[in-house]
Design a protein around this motif. Structure first.
Motif, PDB file in Angstrom:
ATOM      1  N   GLU A   1      25.370  23.348  39.061  1.00 21.05           N
ATOM      2  CA  GLU A   1      24.575  24.341  39.796  1.00 21.05           C
ATOM      3  C   GLU A   1      25.219  25.709  39.567  1.00 21.05           C
ATOM      4  N   LEU A   2      24.425  26.663  39.102  1.00 20.52           N
ATOM      5  CA  LEU A   2      24.971  27.973  38.755  1.00 20.52           C
ATOM      6  C   LEU A   2      24.544  29.021  39.776  1.00 20.52           C
ATOM      7  N   PHE A   3      25.508  29.816  40.211  1.00 23.41           N
ATOM      8  CA  PHE A   3      25.202  30.875  41.172  1.00 23.41           C
ATOM      9  C   PHE A   3      25.744  32.193  40.631  1.00 23.41           C
ATOM     10  N   PHE A   4      24.840  33.035  40.139  1.00 27.09           N
ATOM     11  CA  PHE A   4      25.276  34.347  39.654  1.00 27.09           C
ATOM     12  C   PHE A   4      25.212  35.352  40.804  1.00 27.09           C
ATOM     13  N   GLN A   5      25.867  36.472  40.594  1.00 29.49           N
ATOM     14  CA  GLN A   5      25.989  37.493  41.643  1.00 29.49           C
ATOM     15  C   GLN A   5      26.513  36.875  42.940  1.00 29.49           C
ATOM     16  N   HIS A   6      27.427  35.953  42.766  1.00 31.45           N
ATOM     17  CA  HIS A   6      28.123  35.317  43.899  1.00 31.45           C
ATOM     18  C   HIS A   6      29.615  35.530  43.677  1.00 31.45           C
TER      19      HIS A   6
ATOM     20  N   GLN B   1      29.661  23.145  41.149  1.00 30.81           N
ATOM     21  CA  GLN B   1      29.065  24.416  41.545  1.00 30.81           C
ATOM     22  C   GLN B   1      29.874  25.512  40.881  1.00 30.81           C
ATOM     23  N   LEU B   2      29.181  26.377  40.152  1.00 33.77           N
ATOM     24  CA  LEU B   2      29.850  27.439  39.400  1.00 33.77           C
ATOM     25  C   LEU B   2      29.423  28.787  39.981  1.00 33.77           C
ATOM     26  N   PHE B   3      30.394  29.555  40.481  1.00 38.63           N
ATOM     27  CA  PHE B   3      30.092  30.856  41.096  1.00 38.63           C
ATOM     28  C   PHE B   3      30.597  31.989  40.216  1.00 38.63           C
ATOM     29  N   GLU B   4      29.720  32.925  39.909  1.00 38.75           N
ATOM     30  CA  GLU B   4      30.075  34.055  39.040  1.00 38.75           C
ATOM     31  C   GLU B   4      29.633  35.348  39.723  1.00 38.75           C
ATOM     32  N   LYS B   5      30.563  36.306  39.783  1.00 39.57           N
ATOM     33  CA  LYS B   5      30.215  37.548  40.493  1.00 39.57           C
ATOM     34  C   LYS B   5      29.213  38.408  39.718  1.00 39.57           C
ATOM     35  N   ARG B   6      29.180  38.250  38.403  1.00 41.08           N
ATOM     36  CA  ARG B   6      28.264  39.081  37.601  1.00 41.08           C
ATOM     37  C   ARG B   6      26.884  38.434  37.504  1.00 41.08           C
ATOM     38  N   SER B   7      25.985  39.178  36.831  1.00 40.02           N
ATOM     39  CA  SER B   7      24.631  38.643  36.641  1.00 40.02           C
ATOM     40  C   SER B   7      24.631  37.609  35.521  1.00 40.02           C
ATOM     41  N   ASP B   8      23.548  36.877  35.434  1.00 36.11           N
ATOM     42  CA  ASP B   8      23.396  35.835  34.418  1.00 36.11           C
ATOM     43  C   ASP B   8      23.407  36.467  33.018  1.00 36.11           C
ATOM     44  N   PRO B   9      24.331  36.075  32.142  1.00 38.93           N
ATOM     45  CA  PRO B   9      24.386  36.701  30.807  1.00 38.93           C
ATOM     46  C   PRO B   9      23.134  36.424  29.982  1.00 38.93           C
ATOM     47  N   ARG B  10      22.379  35.355  30.342  1.00 39.44           N
ATOM     48  CA  ARG B  10      21.160  35.043  29.591  1.00 39.44           C
ATOM     49  C   ARG B  10      20.078  36.078  29.847  1.00 39.44           C
ATOM     50  N   THR B  11      20.180  36.790  30.968  1.00 39.53           N
ATOM     51  CA  THR B  11      19.176  37.798  31.304  1.00 39.53           C
ATOM     52  C   THR B  11      19.720  39.212  31.179  1.00 39.53           C
ATOM     53  N   PHE B  12      20.970  39.387  31.572  1.00 39.62           N
ATOM     54  CA  PHE B  12      21.473  40.761  31.693  1.00 39.62           C
ATOM     55  C   PHE B  12      22.544  41.145  30.673  1.00 39.62           C
TER      56      PHE B  12
ATOM     57  N   LEU C   1      27.024  28.594  26.571  1.00 39.16           N
ATOM     58  CA  LEU C   1      27.818  27.730  27.457  1.00 39.16           C
ATOM     59  C   LEU C   1      27.203  27.651  28.852  1.00 39.16           C
ATOM     60  N   VAL C   2      26.701  28.774  29.334  1.00 38.20           N
ATOM     61  CA  VAL C   2      26.067  28.782  30.653  1.00 38.20           C
ATOM     62  C   VAL C   2      24.816  27.884  30.624  1.00 38.20           C
ATOM     63  N   GLU C   3      24.071  28.001  29.561  1.00 39.49           N
ATOM     64  CA  GLU C   3      22.863  27.186  29.386  1.00 39.49           C
ATOM     65  C   GLU C   3      23.228  25.690  29.369  1.00 39.49           C
ATOM     66  N   GLU C   4      24.281  25.369  28.630  1.00 39.09           N
ATOM     67  CA  GLU C   4      24.697  23.965  28.507  1.00 39.09           C
ATOM     68  C   GLU C   4      25.220  23.425  29.845  1.00 39.09           C
ATOM     69  N   ALA C   5      25.931  24.275  30.586  1.00 40.57           N
ATOM     70  CA  ALA C   5      26.446  23.851  31.896  1.00 40.57           C
ATOM     71  C   ALA C   5      25.262  23.495  32.795  1.00 40.57           C
ATOM     72  N   GLU C   6      24.246  24.339  32.759  1.00 40.72           N
ATOM     73  CA  GLU C   6      23.064  24.101  33.606  1.00 40.72           C
ATOM     74  C   GLU C   6      22.345  22.819  33.171  1.00 40.72           C
ATOM     75  N   LYS C   7      22.185  22.682  31.841  1.00 35.59           N
ATOM     76  CA  LYS C   7      21.507  21.485  31.315  1.00 35.59           C
ATOM     77  C   LYS C   7      22.234  20.207  31.720  1.00 35.59           C
ATOM     78  N   ALA C   8      23.569  20.297  31.738  1.00 32.53           N
ATOM     79  CA  ALA C   8      24.371  19.098  32.062  1.00 32.53           C
ATOM     80  C   ALA C   8      24.329  18.780  33.557  1.00 32.53           C
ATOM     81  N   GLY C   9      23.766  19.698  34.356  1.00 30.54           N
ATOM     82  CA  GLY C   9      23.593  19.401  35.776  1.00 30.54           C
ATOM     83  C   GLY C   9      24.432  20.241  36.721  1.00 30.54           C
TER      84      GLY C   9
END
Ligand code: FAD
Length: 446
Positions: free
Chosen positions: A123-128, A30-41, A113-121
């Motif tokens: 769980e990504l939580f942005f704005q967390h 489980q990956l928690f990131e306080k910022r928004s998803d870099p793929r969108t924002f 890298l975020v995309e690859e982390a998600e693809k590998a399985g």
């Protein structure tokens, strides 16, 4: 499926790569990131726009099977292009023709890298945002910034990849006998740009450009859109400092006298200068990197360094590679694994911090110095003649995985030998075959 549950704080470069590697090995991540998803924002302001990626970084990307994907977006820089105050150029190759460092976009790499982390399985939580750490239990309280709810992460191992101002490290700092230091250098930096000219690069793309001026310098790295991102490193206070640059006239005057050829290709200089932030440069050291064997720091959270060797991200990626190797060795004994990780990496983190500070002097001052250049030529020739025995410091740091602490030690030894050589010779062309043999033999005496 691997039983281990891993919580990673921070989806920066190190956190996203480590999550990818862990998920690829079957860990529940489980990956928690306080910022928004870099793929969108996109990315937050105030971080360098592009970065120099070198051998250590590539090795870790290779481990994740990402070398080719990253290579597609990277621009090779085969040496330093030096600009003197009258705009004259000289090119200093980094090594052999094949040796290059690579300019990569922070945003592009982060998205990949975020995309690859998600693809590998993973769980990504942005704005967390991680708000609270329970060190002895290895748990983290995570606040969802969108719906204002809290959750408790209870992994087998909590990994702080949350950067120079890490929340996990801040919690460790409150524990007894915790070693921590942060020191700012007197220089800050500001990012500027050289836009594409008539649809092409305005200056040579396959080089890292440096305008060294003694106490300060300007550098430029190429971008895929044919622009360059420039970074001006200048003292905050005193003569020739940010404090003296208060108007467009002041800025233009500095650039006209010191960086005339850069000014000619920087049409938005003064607008950017006053729009873009001036940022600090800090070295952060701490130890231990784990408390109670239930958590661990990696990347800038454990060792933030100044950017002059282009090694911060590379060191963070090397952390990831070594982390995975130790994890494989220790299987599920996380306490033992993190113990070994910090014992192994701490001396290297300290060494690269020192190397980065030293390289500021080399870049801003020495790269334009005749004696320094002759010395470099002699070292390059020594390396050509004795590739295994004499490896110049820059080559060890940038083009090998030799431990940073070992590179620093050998570099100091070589420096001492070259100091003696330079007392007797002014130019590399004066050295004979026997001289080279004698110099390399000195390595055995020291
Ligand atoms: P970060 O990139 O800082 O990522 C940390 C992440 O954690 C961030 O996304 C942040 O939002 C998140 N976070 C923080 N707190 C929390 C929290 N409480 N909860 C959830 N998420 C949180 N390195 C190189 O190798 N080559 C270069 O050429 C180079 N150039 C540089 C130029 C400049 C001007 C600077 C300043 C640095 C440069 N670096 C370079 C260094 C490089 O930028 C860093 O070493 C690298 O970004 C560190 O990655 P990281 O993932 O450890 O930390």
């Amino acid at each position: 499926m691997n039983e281990g549950k891993m919580t990673v704080l921070g989806a920066g470069l190190s956190g996203a790569l480590l999550s990818t590697l862990l998920a690829q090995k079957g860990y529940q991540v489980q990956l928690f990131e306080k910022r928004s998803d870099p793929r969108t924002f996109g990315l937050e302001e105030g971080r360098s726009i592009n970065l120099a990626l070198s051998y250590r970084g590539w090795s870790a990307l290779e481990q994740a099977g990402l070398r080719e994907k990253v290579r597609d977006q990277a621009i090779a820089m085969r040496g330093r292009m030096m600009h003197n105050a009258t705009g004259e150029l000289s090119f200093q190759p980094y090594g052999t023709k094949e040796q290059a460092i690579y300019s990569v976009s922070r945003l592009g790499l982060s998205q990949l890298l975020v995309e690859e982390a998600e693809k590998a399985g993973a769980e990504l939580f942005f704005q967390h945002r991680c708000e609270e750490i329970y060190l002895n239990r290895g748990e983290a309280l995570i606040h969802n910034l969108k719906n204002k709810t809290d959750t408790l992460a209870q992994p087998n191992l909590l990994i702080g990849a949350d950067g120079a101002y890490s929340t996990l490290r801040t919690a460790m700092q409150k524990t007894p006998r915790y070693n921590y230091s942060q020191s700012y250098i007197e220089h800050g930096y500001k990012e500027l740009s050289i836009p594409a000219k008539d649809g092409d690069f305005a200056i040579e793309p396959n080089a890292l450009h440096i305008w060294p001026r003694g106490g300060y310098m300007l550098i430029a790295l190429p971008n895929a859109d044919k622009s360059f991102t420039c970074t001006l490193f200048l003292a905050y206070e005193g003569k020739e400092s940010f404090a003296e640059l208060n108007s467009p006239t002041d800025v233009n005057r500095l650039f006209e006298s010191q960086f005339p050829d850069a000014l000619a290709v920087m049409p938005q200089l003064t607008e950017e200068f006053f729009q873009n932030p001036t940022s600090d440069l800090v070295t952060i050291k701490c130890f231990p990197w784990s408390r109670y064997g239930k958590n661990v720091l990696i990347g800038d959270a454990a060792h933030a360094i100044v950017p002059f060797y282009g090694q911060g991200m590379n060191a963070g990626f090397e952390d990831c590679r070594i982390f995975m190797e130790l994890l494989a060795e220790h299987n599920h004994d996380y306490a033992k694994m993190v113990e070994q990780f910090q014992e192994l990496r701490k001396p290297d983190a300290d060494a690269v911090a020192e190397l980065a500070l030293q390289n500021f002097i080399e870049m801003r001052d020495l790269v334009a110095d005749r004696e320094f250049l002759e010395r470099k030529k002699m070292e390059a020739e020594l390396h050509r003649r004795f590739p295994e025995r004499w490896i110049p410091l820059y080559t060890m740091v940038t083009f090998t995985n030799i431990r940073y602490s070992e590179a620093l030690r050998i570099g100091q030894l070589q420096d001492c030998i070259m100091g003696k050589v330079m007392k007797h010779y002014n130019y590399a062309s004066e050295l004979t075959d026997q001289d080279y043999e004698r110099i390399v033999a000195l390595l055995d005496d020291e």
